[in-house]
Design an enzyme around this catalytic site. Structure first.
Site, PDB file in Angstrom:
ATOM      1  N   ASP A  47      27.024  20.386 -14.882  1.00  0.00           N
ATOM      2  CA  ASP A  47      27.303  21.737 -15.365  1.00  0.00           C
ATOM      3  C   ASP A  47      27.863  22.595 -14.233  1.00  0.00           C
ATOM      4  O   ASP A  47      27.606  22.315 -13.049  1.00  0.00           O
ATOM      5  CB  ASP A  47      26.035  22.395 -15.890  1.00  0.00           C
ATOM      6  CG  ASP A  47      25.553  21.773 -17.191  1.00  0.00           C
ATOM      7  OD1 ASP A  47      26.359  21.109 -17.858  1.00  0.00           O
ATOM      8  OD2 ASP A  47      24.363  21.964 -17.518  1.00  0.00           O
ATOM      9  N   ASP A  89      19.264  27.493 -19.756  1.00  0.00           N
ATOM     10  CA  ASP A  89      19.244  27.769 -18.319  1.00  0.00           C
ATOM     11  C   ASP A  89      19.402  29.274 -18.113  1.00  0.00           C
ATOM     12  O   ASP A  89      19.602  30.030 -19.069  1.00  0.00           O
ATOM     13  CB  ASP A  89      20.311  26.967 -17.552  1.00  0.00           C
ATOM     14  CG  ASP A  89      21.736  27.271 -18.012  1.00  0.00           C
ATOM     15  OD1 ASP A  89      22.031  28.453 -18.329  1.00  0.00           O
ATOM     16  OD2 ASP A  89      22.565  26.353 -18.058  1.00  0.00           O
TER      17      ASP A  89
END
Length: 307
Positions: A47, A89
């Site tokens: 990511d 997140d």
């Protein structure tokens, strides 16, 4: 670097320490420019917020991705308790907050329940495709679709407290395809307070460790030879496979596409097994697979990495 598109540049593995804030595809594009070749891929997306080991495959090695035999990865992540977000997140939109943070013993006990074979549902903010659409594209349009849970393996999970009562450092060893932010969210849900991933660093992937990695800045200004020297051998991707060294005659036949009967070279691998195929000097050049033929089992070529 000089053009490598029209030669037999074997390439290799470029281990990159990816910084946070850029995508894995950004790294691939940068490496394409540095090595002056379109033949660049990577094994295992990170990511944008994540740092650490990104295994980049250059030249003929770019074709190795689908054949990598070991998918074990190790991560260091920060689990932040007391929040949930739409991305799982801390870059995402806040969905809930809680001030009821469990004690350290309870957190460690629940983390221990997430070791072994688990079923994990991929997050909406991921590159997986459903009906031809990437999930994160749908998520950005506010669309949520049903995802099938997949089996993952977490072979190790060490939970350590930090100076903050909400934050814990997790060191996770797991199978490929494991979403660490989903693991954080699932742990938070099991604790009843919610959780999200606040940081992520990949320490190892495909047997490549962080201390073997280069930064992108390391590569700027290197000579052609230095750039080639920065590449690890493609064979590293198959280090857990048995090696077969072919005599020169059989090596030439194998390179020409001919299967090599095991009785001719006195090997006895099981049908279906894959092997590293090396020349008479022990130099790796291909991935092979054992198949059954009328006259017995043989090693056939799966992929040539050096012509």
């Amino acid at each position: 670097m000089r053009n490598t598109e029209n030669d037999n540049f074997p390439g290799g593995i470029l281990a990159i320490n990816k910084p946070g804030g850029i995508t894995s595809h950004d790294v691939v594009n940068r490496v394409r420019r540095i090595y002056n070749t379109k033949r660049v891929g990577h094994a295992g997306t990170l990511d944008p917020m994540a740092e650490g080991v990104l295994v980049v495959l250059v030249g003929r090695a770019a074709k190795a991705c689908e054949y990598i035999s070991s998918d074990k990865k190790t991560y260091r992540a920060t689990l932040r308790l007391g929040i949930t977000t739409d991305t799982e997140d801390t870059t995402g939109k806040m969905l809930s907050e809680s001030s009821h943070i469990p004690k350290e013993d309870a957190v460690k006990a629940v983390c221990g329940q997430f070791v072994g074979k688990l079923m994990q549902t991929p997050p909406m903010y991921s590159a997986l495709k459903v009906n031809g659409h990437k999930l994160y594209d749908l998520a950005r349009q506010g669309i949520t679709v049903e995802r099938q849970a997949r089996e993952i393996t977490v072979s190790g999970l060490v939970c350590e407290p930090t100076d903050s009562e909400t934050d814990y450092k997790l060191t996770v060893t797991c199978s490929g395809g494991t979403y660490i932010r989903t693991l954080c969210a699932d742990i938070g849900a099991a604790l009843g307070c919610g959780g999200a991933m606040a940081s992520l660093e990949r320490l190892e992937a495909c047997g490549i460790r962080l201390d073997e990695c280069h930064t992108l800045e390391d590569l700027d200004g290197l000579t052609d030879q230095a750039l080639k020297d920065a590449l690890l051998p493609t064979e590293r991707l198959f280090s857990d496979l048995s090696a077969v060294s072919l005599p020169e005659f059989f090596g030439k036949l194998f390179r020409d596409g001919c299967p090599i009967y095991q009785k001719k070279i006195k090997t006895s691998f099981e049908v279906g097994a894959r092997v590293r195929v090396c020349d008479v000097n022990g130099k790796f050049f291909a991935l092979g697979e054992i198949v059954e033929r009328e006259e017995g089992s043989a090693i056939k070529s799966v992929k040539l990495f050096e012509i």
